[in-house]
Design an enzyme around this catalytic site. Sequence first.
Site, PDB file in Angstrom:
ATOM      1  CB  THR A 131      42.383  21.953  62.673  1.00 32.05           C
ATOM      2  OG1 THR A 131      43.670  22.426  62.305  1.00 32.05           O
ATOM      3  CG2 THR A 131      41.346  23.031  62.399  1.00 32.05           C
ATOM      4  CG  ASP A 157      42.391  27.273  57.115  1.00 31.94           C
ATOM      5  OD1 ASP A 157      43.464  26.821  57.585  1.00 31.94           O
ATOM      6  OD2 ASP A 157      41.335  26.631  57.125  1.00 31.94           O
ATOM      7  N   GLY A 160      42.882  21.275  57.181  1.00 34.71           N
ATOM      8  CA  GLY A 160      43.820  20.903  56.121  1.00 34.71           C
ATOM      9  C   GLY A 160      44.742  22.047  55.778  1.00 34.71           C
ATOM     10  N   GLY A 194      45.998  25.165  55.093  1.00 34.87           N
ATOM     11  CA  GLY A 194      45.356  26.467  55.194  1.00 34.87           C
ATOM     12  C   GLY A 194      45.615  27.386  54.020  1.00 34.87           C
TER      13      GLY A 194
END
Length: 256
Positions: free
Chosen positions: A116, A147, A168, A170
């Site tokens: 990410t 997320d 991290g 989500g």
Amino acid sequence: NPDRDGFVTVDACIMDENANIGSVAFLERIKHPISVARKVMEKTPHVMLVGIGAQQFAVAQGFPLEPQKLSVEAQKSYDNWLIKSEYKPVINIENSKNQTAFAPNKLENGNWNHDTIGMVAMDANGNLSGSCTTSGMGFKMRGRLGDSPIIGAGLYVDNEIGAATATGQGEDVIRICGAHLVVELMRQGLSPENACKKAVERIIKIKGAAAKDIQVGFIAINKQGEYGGYCIQKGFDFAVCYADDKNFMVPGKYII
Ligand code: ASP
């Protein structure tokens, strides 16, 4: 990393200083989902495209369709995972032994596990914007979204207040509307670091003892250009880049 069926699916969202937003999710065979999210923002009356529709839109916008094949590293990682095929969320707990500035991270089991990229930015006029892009949690269920493509969870920008993004697990960022929460906490007067810390504490409170098995990290910047970050566990560092090429890593503060 691919999902548990061996397919790479990518998610991304983008938000600018005028609250323009664009997002893509469950997108396959397109290399730079954030660029497609930007096109959604700029070229459509919508804010989010998913799956095959997002892919069709990307191709129509001139993005090449990549081969379905996994990269050598991803294939290795997937083969490793298949040995046990254990469906357990793989979190972004960094192995700082192998970490170098700006380089991805290799876990002790040989898997790569940092995908990410969340960015929050202030331009020369003091305007704020941000983006968040990912292939999501490694070996997730097919169709699972985290997320990262969700405005308010993985990313939020309010040009009067500040901007925040998350990485991290989500599911737990969505649970607290993470990035939006961080921005609202800054609105209440908290520094970027303290706003990130409060959001992390809220997740820990909800998760209880299970918090030790997950990682979530937030970074934020406010309208004054102050920045900060916080995470559940050790090892989540973030990068700060200034226009004059002054770039450095900041060790992430953590709670557990
Ligand atoms: N937040 C991403 C997700 O849940 C994963 C990550 O940050 O590593 O899809």
